[in-house]
Design an enzyme around this catalytic site. Structure first.
Site, PDB file in Angstrom:
ATOM      1  N   ASP A 177     -10.541 -90.700  -4.952  1.00  8.50           N
ATOM      2  CA  ASP A 177      -9.950 -91.383  -3.802  1.00  8.50           C
ATOM      3  C   ASP A 177      -8.949 -90.524  -3.037  1.00  8.50           C
ATOM      4  O   ASP A 177      -8.188 -91.057  -2.226  1.00  8.50           O
ATOM      5  CB  ASP A 177      -9.267 -92.670  -4.256  1.00  8.50           C
ATOM      6  CG  ASP A 177      -8.129 -92.413  -5.238  1.00  8.50           C
ATOM      7  OD1 ASP A 177      -8.084 -91.310  -5.825  1.00  8.50           O
ATOM      8  OD2 ASP A 177      -7.280 -93.302  -5.401  1.00  8.50           O
ATOM      9  N   GLU A 178      -8.926 -89.230  -3.263  1.00  8.88           N
ATOM     10  CA  GLU A 178      -7.908 -88.406  -2.616  1.00  8.88           C
ATOM     11  C   GLU A 178      -8.395 -86.975  -2.464  1.00  8.88           C
ATOM     12  O   GLU A 178      -9.062 -86.444  -3.356  1.00  8.88           O
ATOM     13  CB  GLU A 178      -6.626 -88.436  -3.442  1.00  8.88           C
ATOM     14  CG  GLU A 178      -5.415 -87.840  -2.746  1.00  8.88           C
ATOM     15  CD  GLU A 178      -4.146 -88.096  -3.539  1.00  8.88           C
ATOM     16  OE1 GLU A 178      -3.059 -87.915  -2.962  1.00  8.88           O
ATOM     17  OE2 GLU A 178      -4.219 -88.474  -4.722  1.00  8.88           O
TER      18      GLU A 178
END
Length: 346
Positions: free
Chosen positions: A94-95
């Site tokens: 997610d990053e």
């Protein structure tokens, strides 16, 4: 991404929207993998035990994780990234860091690229993302967390020094609770106080990390965005439903963990020369023990005897073990990457 796993579950299941939700297992040994923002208002956080989370929020909804589904959506997000730049360094599903110094669409300002990418994610995937924009990784990472959820924050070079001076030491990337507590004992509570410390003082108290803290306090971070991340280890671990208290049970579980480790080694095509055994006891204290060999570790015949040796060397007595893990590291050689310049972090 904002509360990535939980946001996906709320997107896919309308009945969960607006309710406190956790991805994980509502069992005695369960752990929260992700918490929705509704759950976070009660103090529920990722990595928290499920029982503690339920005490803080009795109406908390638990849903099982769907890792392959999350990976597929992460790939869709990265496809959007690639429409703007191919210089992408993932930090997690997610990053990621993005270097948009030169971007495919010729957009002159990084903040406009950040806005465009966030809009694409919202329209195509019905998820929200936060972005941080600055001239290096350290500041971009801090900026990305500064106005979550659904935020966009820019730290300009000419304002970085003042921003860092006001920043609580706990907000510095790479400074955890233990290090923050040590800094507090030394009278360091914010960036301004950290900036007053000499390299020698920081090295004396924090070792090699002292130089990094010295640089961060001055807005210096020369690390590049690495489009191909270098894998340095492969491991797996298991938290047991009940504490293990016998040697027989340990050996059985060690075999299962080694079996899973071998599958992961084959899948990632990673082979190293060092095996590490990790043990966590029921009081949450833990220990690790490693052994290195001249040959690559690939098979059960190579790994399991070493794992048993490591277990024997620990000389455990009167133990109650809640977690055990194995990791292979120390590959023969690591590839190198071409330097690039960072400007954007998601």
């Amino acid at each position: 991404m904002d509360a990535f796993y939980a946001s996906i579950e709320q997107r896919d299941h309308p009945e969960y929207r607006g309710k406190p939700l956790a991805v994980g297992r509502a069992k005695e040994r369960g752990v929260v993998a992700a918490a929705s923002y509704e759950a976070r208002r009660y103090g529920v956080r990722s990595a928290m035990s499920s029982m503690k989370a339920l005490k803080r929020c009795p109406e908390l909804i638990f849903v099982p994780g769907r890792h392959e589904h999350y990976k597929a959506i992460s790939s869709e997000i990265h496809s959007i990234f690639h429409e703007y730049t191919d210089i992408i360094e993932p930090l997690a599903l997610d990053e990621a860091f993005l270097d948009v110094t030169e971007n495919k669409k010729g957009i002159p300002f990084a903040v406009d690229i950040a806005r465009a990418i966030r809009q694409e994610i919202r329209e195509r995937l019905h998820l929200i993302a936060s972005a941080g924009v600055s001239y290096n990784k350290f500041l971009a990472k801090i900026a990305s967390d500064y106005r979550k959820p659904d935020g966009l924050y820019v730290i300009h070079p000419n304002k970085a020094a003042d921003f860092i001076a006001r920043l609580p030491i706990e907000a510095f990337w790479g400074i955890g609770k233990v290090t923050a507590k040590q800094m507090h004992s030394l009278g360091i509570h914010n960036g301004a106080q950290l900036r007053m410390c000499s390299p020698e003082f920081l090295a004396r108290n924090f070792g090699k990390a002292g130089q990094q803290y010295y640089n961060f306090s001055r807005g210096i971070d020369l690390r590049i965005v690495e489009p191909v991340r270098i894998r340095k280890s492969v491991g797996c671990e298991n938290t047991f439903e009940k504490d293990l208290t016998t040697q027989t049970a340990l050996i059985i579980e060690l075999w299962h963990i080694a079996d899973e480790l071998i599958r992961r080694l084959d899948r990632t095509r990673f082979y190293g020369h060092t095996l590490t055994l990790k043990i966590k006891f029921n009081d949450f204290t833990q220990t690790t023990h490693s052994i290195s060999v001249s040959h690559q570790l690939r098979t059960m015949q190579e790994i399991l005897p070493l794992a048993k040796q490591l277990l024997h060397d620990l000389q455990l007595a009167d133990y109650k073990i809640r977690l055990m893990g194995l990791t292979v590291s120390n590959p023969l050689s690591l590839p190198t990457n071409t330097p690039v310049q960072l400007t954007l972090d998601f």
